[in-house]
Write an enzyme that holds these catalytic residues in place. Structure first.
Site, mmCIF file in Angstrom:
data_model
loop_
_atom_site.group_PDB
_atom_site.id
_atom_site.type_symbol
_atom_site.label_atom_id
_atom_site.label_comp_id
_atom_site.label_asym_id
_atom_site.label_seq_id
_atom_site.Cartn_x
_atom_site.Cartn_y
_atom_site.Cartn_z
ATOM 1 N N SER A 1 -3.035 -7.824 2.862
ATOM 2 C CA SER A 1 -3.366 -7.748 4.288
ATOM 3 C C SER A 1 -3.860 -9.103 4.776
ATOM 4 C CB SER A 1 -4.452 -6.696 4.524
ATOM 5 O OG SER A 1 -3.998 -5.441 4.118
ATOM 6 N N HIS B 1 0.839 -1.212 0.000
ATOM 7 C CA HIS B 1 0.000 0.000 0.000
ATOM 8 C C HIS B 1 0.870 1.256 0.000
ATOM 9 C CE1 HIS B 1 -3.148 -2.593 2.291
ATOM 10 N NE2 HIS B 1 -3.608 -2.414 1.056
ATOM 11 N N ARG C 1 -2.171 -6.279 -8.321
ATOM 12 C CA ARG C 1 -1.061 -7.224 -8.154
ATOM 13 C C ARG C 1 -1.104 -8.236 -9.287
ATOM 14 N NH1 ARG C 1 -2.834 -7.974 -2.084
ATOM 15 N NH2 ARG C 1 -4.669 -8.135 -3.366
ATOM 16 N N LYS D 1 -18.282 -6.042 7.982
ATOM 17 C CA LYS D 1 -17.099 -6.863 7.682
ATOM 18 C C LYS D 1 -16.219 -6.936 8.935
ATOM 19 C CE LYS D 1 -13.292 -7.102 4.371
ATOM 20 N NZ LYS D 1 -12.598 -6.385 3.302
#
Ligand code: PNS
Length: 160
Positions: free
Chosen positions: A129, A18, A91, A42
């Protein structure tokens, strides 16, 4: 007119990947707002406040950057903040489908806001993450994937 971009995400927690995207994005835009989605539905490892603190600790050296939280639609938040771009890191191919869907939906909702993708730095291609949390939960060493302060906080969460 200032070119403002929102860099949105969960940042649970912020990773070196990040930080790389934020640094490179800051060279393309006059101002970057790193915005954490407040999503009570979440489950997250870190509270919103903790995630904000970690962003501040690890990114405040970047030129013209600020940190915020948002809820609701990202494009509505972007409009409120006078942003014209959404910054996202990409990515591997596995990211593509989700990112493509997100970008197309956001474009349908507001055609004035463009999504700008930066390819992740090669070093961070497998850094996420969630994989970091998975490894750290069982005592895996993730110290080269997150800033030192974030690593300490992860270890404290998991009781190491
Ligand atoms: O780091 P993440 O979890 O991949 O970030 C996802 C995020 C926060 C960018 C995305 O879930 C989001 O923008 N949510 C807000 C609601 C929204 O506007 N969704 C897109 C159109 S349905």
């Amino acid at each position: 007119m200032q070119r403002i971009a929102i860099y949105p995400g969960s940042f649970d927690p912020v990773t070196n990947g990040h930080i790389d995207i934020a640094k490179r994005g800051s060279k393309l835009f006059d101002h970057i707002i790193v915005a954490i989605l407040h999503n009570p539905g979440k489950q997250s490892l870190f509270t919103l406040q903790e995630r904000l603190e970690m962003l501040e600790e690890s990114m405040s050296g970047i030129n013209s950057i600020e940190f915020d939280t948002f809820d609701g639609l990202l494009v509505d938040y972007a409009r409120k903040r006078n942003a014209t771009a959404l910054l996202r890191g990409m990515r591997a191919v596995s990211d593509f489908e989700y990112e493509f869907q997100l970008a197309l939906m956001n474009r349908k909702l507001n055609r004035k806001i463009e999504t700008v993708f930066l390819m992740t730095g090669l070093r961070w291609i497998f850094t996420s993450s969630s994989i970091i949390k998975e490894a750290a939960r069982f005592g895996g060493d993730v110290s080269d994937m997150v800033p030192a302060g974030v690593n300490r906080r992860i270890q404290a969460k998991y009781g190491f």
